[in-house]
Design a protein around this motif. Structure first.
Motif, PDB file in Angstrom:
ATOM      1  N   THR A  70      -5.506   1.654  -1.468  1.00 49.00           N
ATOM      2  CA  THR A  70      -6.596   1.335  -0.546  1.00 49.00           C
ATOM      3  C   THR A  70      -6.879  -0.158  -0.489  1.00 49.00           C
ATOM      4  O   THR A  70      -7.229  -0.678   0.564  1.00 49.00           O
ATOM      5  CB  THR A  70      -7.898   2.091  -0.897  1.00 49.00           C
ATOM      6  OG1 THR A  70      -8.347   1.678  -2.187  1.00 49.00           O
ATOM      7  CG2 THR A  70      -7.712   3.589  -0.834  1.00 49.00           C
ATOM      8  N   VAL A  71      -6.713  -0.853  -1.589  1.00 53.37           N
ATOM      9  CA  VAL A  71      -7.004  -2.290  -1.624  1.00 53.37           C
ATOM     10  C   VAL A  71      -6.109  -3.038  -0.636  1.00 53.37           C
ATOM     11  O   VAL A  71      -6.594  -3.780   0.230  1.00 53.37           O
ATOM     12  CB  VAL A  71      -6.863  -2.856  -3.056  1.00 53.37           C
ATOM     13  CG1 VAL A  71      -7.071  -4.364  -3.062  1.00 53.37           C
ATOM     14  CG2 VAL A  71      -7.842  -2.176  -4.001  1.00 53.37           C
ATOM     15  N   GLN A 110      -5.277   2.203  -5.740  1.00 54.86           N
ATOM     16  CA  GLN A 110      -4.715   0.861  -5.603  1.00 54.86           C
ATOM     17  C   GLN A 110      -4.203   0.633  -4.176  1.00 54.86           C
ATOM     18  O   GLN A 110      -4.291  -0.476  -3.649  1.00 54.86           O
ATOM     19  CB  GLN A 110      -3.574   0.634  -6.598  1.00 54.86           C
ATOM     20  CG  GLN A 110      -4.033   0.550  -8.037  1.00 54.86           C
ATOM     21  CD  GLN A 110      -4.042   1.909  -8.730  1.00 54.86           C
ATOM     22  OE1 GLN A 110      -4.216   2.950  -8.122  1.00 54.86           O
ATOM     23  NE2 GLN A 110      -3.844   1.901 -10.034  1.00 54.86           N
ATOM     24  N   GLY A 159       0.815  -1.210   0.000  1.00 56.10           N
ATOM     25  CA  GLY A 159       0.000   0.000   0.000  1.00 56.10           C
ATOM     26  C   GLY A 159       0.845   1.254   0.000  1.00 56.10           C
ATOM     27  O   GLY A 159       0.577   2.214  -0.745  1.00 56.10           O
ATOM     28  N   GLU A 180      -6.678  -1.727   3.085  1.00 60.18           N
ATOM     29  CA  GLU A 180      -7.920  -2.212   3.703  1.00 60.18           C
ATOM     30  C   GLU A 180      -7.763  -3.659   4.173  1.00 60.18           C
ATOM     31  O   GLU A 180      -8.260  -4.034   5.235  1.00 60.18           O
ATOM     32  CB  GLU A 180      -9.091  -2.077   2.732  1.00 60.18           C
ATOM     33  CG  GLU A 180      -9.552  -0.639   2.564  1.00 60.18           C
ATOM     34  CD  GLU A 180     -10.544  -0.447   1.436  1.00 60.18           C
ATOM     35  OE1 GLU A 180     -10.785  -1.391   0.646  1.00 60.18           O
ATOM     36  OE2 GLU A 180     -11.071   0.677   1.321  1.00 60.18           O
ATOM     37  N   LYS A 181      -7.075  -4.468   3.372  1.00 62.01           N
ATOM     38  CA  LYS A 181      -6.814  -5.856   3.789  1.00 62.01           C
ATOM     39  C   LYS A 181      -5.941  -5.880   5.037  1.00 62.01           C
ATOM     40  O   LYS A 181      -6.201  -6.652   5.972  1.00 62.01           O
ATOM     41  CB  LYS A 181      -6.122  -6.629   2.671  1.00 62.01           C
ATOM     42  CG  LYS A 181      -7.022  -6.956   1.505  1.00 62.01           C
ATOM     43  CD  LYS A 181      -6.257  -7.681   0.408  1.00 62.01           C
ATOM     44  CE  LYS A 181      -7.108  -7.920  -0.810  1.00 62.01           C
ATOM     45  NZ  LYS A 181      -6.348  -8.527  -1.919  1.00 62.01           N
TER      46      LYS A 181
END
Length: 116
Positions: free
Chosen positions: A24-25, A22, A11, A28-29
């Motif tokens: 954020t993906v 991108q 990130g 967030e995980k």
């Protein structure tokens, strides 16, 4: 290295390259795995801010302040989120707090407004 750390680094790399959406993906995980990790919350807040998701960025910086109440950057960033949402008075309070926590910061001081 842990998978959470790898997601965090992924990130941060996206953020560095200007790819906030991108970022954020992965972030967030990482947050789902370690929701109390301040560094993840800060990076995710930055990513949300950069793509104009002000309310989500606000939530991340508020959580960051729960985890670290004297984090000057979190106060400043929360102020920026609030300002973007038209909440200038509330933002100004956070700018003042950020500036008091880091008195030498011209950036923080410059955001403070005289509101009557």
């Amino acid at each position: 290295m842990s998978e959470t750390y790898d997601l965090y680094q992924q990130g941060r790399a996206h953020l560095k390259k200007g790819r906030a959406a991108q970022a954020t993906v992965a972030l967030e995980k990482a947050k789902r795995r370690e929701p109390e990790k301040a560094s993840i919350r800060e990076a995710l807040g930055i990513a949300y801010f950069r793509i104009g998701r002000w309310e989500e960025a606000e939530a991340e910086f508020r959580k960051l302040l729960e985890l670290s109440p004297v984090n000057d950057y979190a106060h400043y960033a929360l102020g920026r989120c609030l300002e973007k949402q038209g909440r200038e008075r509330e933002a100004n309070g956070h700018y003042k707090l950020a500036s008091s926590l880091r008195p030498g910061s011209d950036q923080y001081r410059a955001r403070i407004r005289e509101l009557d």
